[in-house]
Write a protein that holds these residues in place. Structure first.
Motif, PDB file in Angstrom:
ATOM      1  N   ALA A 168      43.229  57.585   3.093  1.00  0.00           N
ATOM      2  CA  ALA A 168      41.625  57.967   3.161  1.00  0.00           C
ATOM      3  C   ALA A 168      41.196  58.868   2.226  1.00  0.00           C
ATOM      4  O   ALA A 168      39.996  58.716   1.741  1.00  0.00           O
ATOM      5  N   THR A 169      42.060  59.631   1.401  1.00  0.00           N
ATOM      6  CA  THR A 169      41.559  60.480   0.281  1.00  0.00           C
ATOM      7  C   THR A 169      42.128  60.022  -1.115  1.00  0.00           C
ATOM      8  O   THR A 169      41.813  60.627  -2.106  1.00  0.00           O
ATOM      9  N   SER A 170      42.728  58.782  -0.973  1.00  0.00           N
ATOM     10  CA  SER A 170      43.372  58.503  -2.432  1.00  0.00           C
ATOM     11  C   SER A 170      42.075  58.041  -3.430  1.00  0.00           C
ATOM     12  O   SER A 170      42.615  57.898  -4.575  1.00  0.00           O
ATOM     13  N   GLY A 179      37.254  68.362   1.530  1.00  0.00           N
ATOM     14  CA  GLY A 179      36.108  68.054   2.823  1.00  0.00           C
ATOM     15  C   GLY A 179      36.611  67.053   3.787  1.00  0.00           C
ATOM     16  O   GLY A 179      36.939  67.328   5.055  1.00  0.00           O
ATOM     17  N   VAL A 180      37.445  65.845   3.272  1.00  0.00           N
ATOM     18  CA  VAL A 180      37.839  64.975   3.979  1.00  0.00           C
ATOM     19  C   VAL A 180      38.900  65.434   5.122  1.00  0.00           C
ATOM     20  O   VAL A 180      39.103  65.071   5.894  1.00  0.00           O
ATOM     21  N   LEU A 181      39.837  65.968   4.276  1.00  0.00           N
ATOM     22  CA  LEU A 181      41.237  66.510   4.849  1.00  0.00           C
ATOM     23  C   LEU A 181      40.762  67.620   5.994  1.00  0.00           C
ATOM     24  O   LEU A 181      41.375  67.846   7.072  1.00  0.00           O
ATOM     25  N   ALA A 182      39.785  68.393   5.518  1.00  0.00           N
ATOM     26  CA  ALA A 182      39.288  69.297   6.750  1.00  0.00           C
ATOM     27  C   ALA A 182      38.938  68.777   7.920  1.00  0.00           C
ATOM     28  O   ALA A 182      39.320  69.300   9.095  1.00  0.00           O
ATOM     29  N   LEU A 183      38.299  67.545   7.767  1.00  0.00           N
ATOM     30  CA  LEU A 183      37.576  66.841   8.896  1.00  0.00           C
ATOM     31  C   LEU A 183      38.848  65.995   9.740  1.00  0.00           C
ATOM     32  O   LEU A 183      38.749  66.269  11.079  1.00  0.00           O
ATOM     33  N   MET A 201      51.033  65.205   0.661  1.00  0.00           N
ATOM     34  CA  MET A 201      52.105  65.951   1.253  1.00  0.00           C
ATOM     35  C   MET A 201      51.702  67.093   2.150  1.00  0.00           C
ATOM     36  O   MET A 201      52.238  67.680   3.176  1.00  0.00           O
ATOM     37  N   GLY A 202      50.755  67.873   1.414  1.00  0.00           N
ATOM     38  CA  GLY A 202      50.273  69.192   2.337  1.00  0.00           C
ATOM     39  C   GLY A 202      49.886  68.859   3.554  1.00  0.00           C
ATOM     40  O   GLY A 202      50.079  69.485   4.632  1.00  0.00           O
ATOM     41  N   PHE A 203      48.727  67.872   3.738  1.00  0.00           N
ATOM     42  CA  PHE A 203      48.349  67.457   4.949  1.00  0.00           C
ATOM     43  C   PHE A 203      49.512  67.120   5.924  1.00  0.00           C
ATOM     44  O   PHE A 203      49.671  67.376   7.218  1.00  0.00           O
ATOM     45  N   SER A 204      50.344  66.191   5.382  1.00  0.00           N
ATOM     46  CA  SER A 204      51.366  65.561   5.917  1.00  0.00           C
ATOM     47  C   SER A 204      52.500  66.734   6.506  1.00  0.00           C
ATOM     48  O   SER A 204      52.798  66.961   7.831  1.00  0.00           O
ATOM     49  N   ARG A 205      52.603  67.852   5.782  1.00  0.00           N
ATOM     50  CA  ARG A 205      53.565  68.937   6.191  1.00  0.00           C
ATOM     51  C   ARG A 205      52.754  69.889   7.275  1.00  0.00           C
ATOM     52  O   ARG A 205      53.435  70.228   8.151  1.00  0.00           O
ATOM     53  N   ASN A 206      51.511  70.091   6.632  1.00  0.00           N
ATOM     54  CA  ASN A 206      51.015  71.496   7.780  1.00  0.00           C
ATOM     55  C   ASN A 206      50.015  70.963   8.738  1.00  0.00           C
ATOM     56  O   ASN A 206      49.929  71.490   9.850  1.00  0.00           O
ATOM     57  N   VAL A 207      49.582  69.445   8.961  1.00  0.00           N
ATOM     58  CA  VAL A 207      48.827  69.211  10.037  1.00  0.00           C
ATOM     59  C   VAL A 207      49.499  68.247  10.836  1.00  0.00           C
ATOM     60  O   VAL A 207      49.184  68.344  12.352  1.00  0.00           O
TER      61      VAL A 207
END
Lengths: 245, 257
Positions: A168-170, A179-183, A201-207
């Motif tokens: 979705a953010t690529s 903003g999109v990742l925060a949502l 990878m940040g999203f994958s790892r942290n969320v």
């Protein structure tokens, strides 16, 4: 406490070929209700195809898909897709309709909501993604990040039990990714069941609650983010992580 | 013959005001309405058939695709005058027998519609196929079926893109409607071209043809400019609404005071 009527999604032994190209070779994926699974892997590993098979945009050749423990392969695929929201890399908003109409179209035509009620609901969804003030403009007048937030609102308006995010953010400029990742993080924390195909990878790892690493149509490793990111067991994952991190 | 004589003769041949004066009221009363009936009716029927052909042409059913292909090849490949003659003379007597009507209009409209459908079908098909695949995918992902997705999202976008080409096709129809004269027309059935032709042969003067030509241009030139305007608008989007410039307004008032 979940804000969403989330469901549990399971894919079992999914196989798919395009001609002689065996794209998915026995994929298993289990996403517990209210959790977020991220799917990572190199381009062409079959991640995006897996999403399309799980909402039956493409029919699998073999295997089963279960929502809350019940197989959905015999259901009407249109009805299945109303229960699974999907967000695309290229947003795919309808350019001939306003932002509010993008969100209300399915409510009106599929849920049979009267026009004013559907608009009201669309405005409420747009408010959640912070774009109520853009309700009456066309998508072309929005930034990529705003378009993607509208696309998320459009999917959420159908009150899906599961949300799919296909990179979705690529397609976003770097400054719009946040903003999109925060949502997406808010949705995950709110208890939405999500399958997120991502290069973030940040999203994958942290969320996310679980991470699945795919390569060449198979699941190579799956587990908790700590496990995969700190102690990868296979050379393929080690190699992939050293390429992307 | 010196130059002056040549000019005089040309003037009498093409710009005989008396002959024109006779022809113009008939054009307005009979010719123009008839030409418009032919062109507009065939345009509407042709657009419906064309959309059907376009949808068949992109269908997953090979038989439907094949029918659309053969139809398009045949009707695009024949001269308009031949199609009108064959359909008009071939089916006209059957219609007359069944309905008692001797008007060549139904068959002329049928022929023009069938021909324009072949072109309009190709126009619509290219428009629909130019819509990004992601649009269909996103619509289906929301839970719409294939036909609803096409109807609500894909086809409307496709049509929008080809509106200029579609208007060009309507211009062609206005001109081709003149060929209906080959079927033989009663006085009340004459359209713009036939009226020009009749009066030209009665008077031995070409001015009625010039008048007919002017009538066609009055119909087609505005459409041509409309196409250009539409094309520009579709490319560059709706013009931005100009917000009144507050600062300039203040300066203006000050300057006047």
């Amino acid at each position: 406490m979940s804000e969403f009527a989330s469901g549990t999604l399971t894919a079992k032994d999914i196989h798919l070929s395009f001609g002689s190209n065996h794209v998915l070779r026995g994929i298993d994926l289990h996403v517990e209700k209210g959790t977020t699974a991220s799917v990572i892997g190199p381009s062409g590993s079959g991640k995006s195809t897996l999403l399309r098979v799980m909402n039956r945009l493409i029919e699998p050749e073999r295997g089963d898909i279960l929502l809350d423990g019940r197989s959905v392969l015999k259901d009407n695929p249109d009805e299945l897709r109303r229960r699974i929201g999907m967000v695309f890399q290229q947003f795919n908003l309808f350019p001939h309709k306003t932002v509010a109409e993008n969100v209300s179209l399915a409510l009106r035509k599929l849920r049979g909501m009267p026009k004013d009620k559907a608009r009201e609901e669309a405005l409420a969804q747009l408010d959640l993604v912070g774009l109520k003030h853009k309700a009456d403009v066309r998508p072309a007048n929005l930034s990529g990040g705003q378009q993607q937030r509208v696309a998320i609102a459009r999917a959420l308006a159908m009150k899906p039990e599961v949300m799919f995010f296909d990179e979705a953010t690529s397609a976003l400029d770097p400054e719009l990714v946040k903003g999109v990742l925060a949502l997406m993080t808010d949705l995950a924390k709110g208890g939405m069941t999500m399958v997120v195909v991502t290069h973030e990878m940040g999203f994958s790892r942290n969320v996310s609650d679980s991470v699945t690493f795919m390569d060449a149509g198979v699941v190579v490793e799956t587990g908790s983010p700590e496990q995969l990111f700190t102690e990868p067991r296979t050379d393929r994952l080690k190699g992939f992580l050293s390429d992307v991190l | 013959m010196d130059l002056q004589e040549i000019l005089k003769q040309l003037g009498e041949t093409f710009l005989d005001w008396k002959a024109m004066g006779e022809v113009i009221p008939k054009m307005f009363a009979v010719g123009l309405p008839n030409t418009l009936v032919l062109a507009v009716t065939s345009g509407i029927i042709g657009s419906f058939l064309g959309m059907l052909l376009a949808l068949m042409g992109i269908s997953r059913n090979p038989v439907a695709r094949w029918i659309a292909r053969v139809y398009t090849d045949v009707f695009r490949g024949l001269p308009a005058v031949l199609t009108i003659l064959v359909i008009g003379l071939g089916f006209g007597p059957i219609i007359r027998h069944m309905t008692g009507s001797t008007s060549p209009y139904p068959m002329a409209i049928a022929a023009l519609s069938l021909m324009s459908a072949a072109y309009i079908g190709e126009i619509f098909r290219s428009g629909i196929q130019s819509v990004d695949k992601g649009q269909l995918e996103a619509t289906r992902a929301l839970g719409f079926g294939y036909s609803a997705s096409m109807r609500l999202v894909v086809v409307p976008q496709g049509i929008r893109r080809v509106l200029p080409a579609l208007v060009n096709q309507f211009i062609a129809l206005i001109k081709e409607s003149s060929l209906v004269f080959v079927l033989g027309l009663l006085a009340s059935e004459r359209e713009v071209f036939q009226i020009g032709k009749d009066l030209a042969s009665q008077s031995g003067n070409l001015s009625p043809y010039v008048a007919a030509g002017l009538f066609y241009l009055v119909m087609t030139i505005p459409l041509t400019h409309f196409v250009n305007w539409l094309d520009h608008r579709l490319r560059s989007g709706r013009p931005e609404k100009k917000e009144p410039d507050e600062a300039a307004a203040v300066v203006g008032k000050g300057a006047q005071a």
